[in-house]
Design a protein around this motif. Structure first.
Motif, PDB file in Angstrom:
ATOM      1  N   LEU A 291      36.858  22.201   5.741  1.00 35.68           N
ATOM      2  CA  LEU A 291      37.792  22.056   7.021  1.00 35.68           C
ATOM      3  C   LEU A 291      36.995  20.811   7.823  1.00 35.68           C
ATOM      4  O   LEU A 291      36.039  20.669   7.752  1.00 35.68           O
ATOM      5  N   SER A 292      37.872  20.065   8.363  1.00 37.03           N
ATOM      6  CA  SER A 292      37.448  18.970   9.297  1.00 37.03           C
ATOM      7  C   SER A 292      37.262  19.509  10.571  1.00 37.03           C
ATOM      8  O   SER A 292      37.802  20.367  10.930  1.00 37.03           O
TER       9      SER A 292
ATOM     10  N   PHE B 293      39.203  28.058   1.334  1.00 41.78           N
ATOM     11  CA  PHE B 293      38.728  27.245   2.429  1.00 41.78           C
ATOM     12  C   PHE B 293      37.627  26.386   1.716  1.00 41.78           C
ATOM     13  O   PHE B 293      36.586  26.764   1.947  1.00 41.78           O
TER      14      PHE B 293
ATOM     15  N   ALA C 216      40.496  29.104  11.852  1.00 42.92           N
ATOM     16  CA  ALA C 216      41.318  29.083  10.501  1.00 42.92           C
ATOM     17  C   ALA C 216      41.512  30.628  10.377  1.00 42.92           C
ATOM     18  O   ALA C 216      41.048  31.523  10.986  1.00 42.92           O
TER      19      ALA C 216
ATOM     20  N   LEU D 121      42.405  22.460   1.221  1.00 44.05           N
ATOM     21  CA  LEU D 121      42.617  23.924   0.995  1.00 44.05           C
ATOM     22  C   LEU D 121      43.322  24.109  -0.246  1.00 44.05           C
ATOM     23  O   LEU D 121      44.138  23.476  -0.722  1.00 44.05           O
TER      24      LEU D 121
ATOM     25  N   THR E 176      47.122  22.181  13.552  1.00 41.76           N
ATOM     26  CA  THR E 176      45.945  21.901  12.752  1.00 41.76           C
ATOM     27  C   THR E 176      45.084  23.239  12.039  1.00 41.76           C
ATOM     28  O   THR E 176      44.293  23.195  11.263  1.00 41.76           O
ATOM     29  N   THR E 177      45.707  24.411  12.736  1.00 42.01           N
ATOM     30  CA  THR E 177      45.124  25.840  12.279  1.00 42.01           C
ATOM     31  C   THR E 177      45.681  26.341  10.989  1.00 42.01           C
ATOM     32  O   THR E 177      46.954  26.645  10.756  1.00 42.01           O
TER      33      THR E 177
ATOM     34  N   ASN F 234      35.422  27.197  12.971  1.00 44.65           N
ATOM     35  CA  ASN F 234      34.833  26.235  12.396  1.00 44.65           C
ATOM     36  C   ASN F 234      33.681  25.651  13.075  1.00 44.65           C
ATOM     37  O   ASN F 234      33.670  24.828  13.966  1.00 44.65           O
TER      38      ASN F 234
ATOM     39  N   SER G 157      40.344  17.492   5.123  1.00 51.31           N
ATOM     40  CA  SER G 157      40.471  19.149   5.092  1.00 51.31           C
ATOM     41  C   SER G 157      41.056  19.454   3.461  1.00 51.31           C
ATOM     42  O   SER G 157      42.138  18.740   3.209  1.00 51.31           O
TER      43      SER G 157
ATOM     44  N   ASN H 194      40.083  20.866  12.614  1.00 52.54           N
ATOM     45  CA  ASN H 194      40.523  22.509  12.309  1.00 52.54           C
ATOM     46  C   ASN H 194      39.322  23.321  12.994  1.00 52.54           C
ATOM     47  O   ASN H 194      38.394  23.768  12.325  1.00 52.54           O
TER      48      ASN H 194
END
Length: 408
Positions: free
Chosen positions: A142-143, A139, A149, A362, A277-278, A164, A360, A146
């Motif tokens: 994240l925006s 991670f 998570a 990852l 979005t997750t 988040n 985002s 999000n």
């Protein structure tokens, strides 16, 4: 008197699921809520309370708590086993979890072994807690879109749920889970393995449309993802789902490849996460790092992404194409086949700068180093733009894009 070592085969580290500190003899016990309350993580917390009471030589209280637990959760097989051990301990020494008479072992040995494994994995996750404030290394950023998570650690049979927040990712809960019968790293259809990688929840299936086997619901993920497909991996139907009626939890390795939670725990996940979005990271073993070290590790890639953004803003086709890998693929189109669409985008932009909104990042690292990037691409002078996802791979000292597509 029955000892914790005899009951579970390990020494408690003195931690409770709620984060209590101190020795096993002085650990505070989380208050138990009223009976028949179906709440995520509650049954496990009450089981751990029983373990703690045994560890502090409070056998009578442990037996009372265990009796209450199995009354409230009669299908919690591990709790039933511990309760049976506590009853037996009143008349004879108990050596291990499920210390049943030899005459009963013949038919029940496989189930007994699975329950012992479940007990060990629950306690392992209890002892090996993530460092305070740490996050999984995948991670990077994240925006605000999000909101939550998920990270799965197969080595601990554990799913970690994060929120988040404006201050960063915060671990808010974690749950026992089961994975594939054949372990991790799914490669082909029917191999009974759970995939490893960076995924996203794609939908929330109506429980009424599901068989009882899947419990209180199911959250499919996007396996195979772009990287999986690039590697020739096959299969489908990988879900986070619940357990059938009459079975509170399943052994650590018991699924056809899905990630399975107890129904109360899954209900919490379903109420919390957002479709599309997750992110869901599934790993053999999570690497926990500080947020600052994650940001530091991200710097070389951010430089590459910024350079791509600058090239795209310039409208220079050659500059932009230099960021794309020769094995690029966009929903079945090769780089040559996709280039006309890119040219159309550049012509439409007319050299205006682009902004990357709700970025985002990852990261997935195994044999190769891969970055999964999601952003809204907004051209100066416009208010909105498409939401895109890119997959980048590190080739030597360079990062190259091997997939780009619009997802919203």
């Amino acid at each position: 008197m029955l000892t914790m070592a005899a009951l579970v085969g390990v020494t408690m580290a003195g931690h409770a699921l709620a984060g209590n500190k101190g020795s096993a003899k002085t650990a505070r016990v989380t208050p138990v809520k009223p009976r028949n309350v179906i709440q995520a993580g509650l049954a496990e917390a009450r089981l751990i309370e029983v373990y703690q009471l045994v560890a502090s030589a409070q056998g009578r209280d442990a037996l009372s708590k265990a009796e209450s637990l199995v009354r409230d959760y009669p299908h919690f097989q591990l709790a039933q086993l511990v309760y049976g051990d506590l009853l037996a301990a009143r008349t004879r020494p108990v050596r291990i979890v499920g210390d049943v008479p030899e005459s009963m072992l013949k038919d029940g040995a496989p189930i007994l072994a699975e329950l012992r494994d479940e007990s060990q994995m629950r306690l392992k996750a209890l002892r090996e807690r993530p460092p305070p404030g740490a996050i999984p290394s995948q991670f990077l950023a994240l925006s605000p879109r999000n909101k939550h998570a998920i990270a799965v650690d197969a080595s601990r049979s554990r799913l970690y749920l994060f929120e988040n927040r404006p201050t960063g990712l915060a671990l808010v809960a974690d749950y026992y889970i089961s994975i594939g019968k054949s372990g991790m790293e799914k490669n082909i259809e029917g191999d009974l393995r759970t995939p490893m990688g960076v995924y996203f929840i794609t939908s929330n299936l109506d429980p009424k449309s599901l068989k009882d086997f899947y419990g209180s619901g199911a959250l499919p993920i996007n396996y195979p993802n772009v990287l999986d497909s690039k590697r020739g991996k096959t299969g489908s139907g990988i879900w986070l789902h619940g357990t059938p009626p009459g079975q509170f939890s399943r052994p650590p390795q018991a699924t056809d490849g899905c990630v399975v939670l107890a129904n109360p725990d899954l209900d919490r996940i379903i109420r919390t996460v957002e479709v599309r979005t997750t992110p869901v990271v599934i790993s053999q073993r999570l690497n926990w790092v500080t947020p600052n070290s994650a940001r530091s590790a991200n710097k070389p890639f951010e430089d590459a992404l910024t350079a791509w953004q600058s090239a795209k803003s310039s409208g220079n086709m050659d500059r932009v194409l230099s960021f794309y890998s020769l094995d690029f693929n966009s929903n079945g189109k090769t780089l040559t086949e996709w280039t006309p669409a890119l040219r159309t985008e550049l012509n439409k932009g007319r050299g205006r700068a682009i902004q990357l909104k709700d970025l985002s990042l990852l990261r997935w690292t195994d044999a190769t180093d891969t970055m999964v990037v999601t952003f809204g691409e907004v051209t100066d002078g416009t208010r909105t733009g498409p939401t895109k996802r890119q997959y980048w791979a590190r080739q030597g000292n360079q990062w190259k894009i091997f997939f780009e597509g619009v997802i919203g």
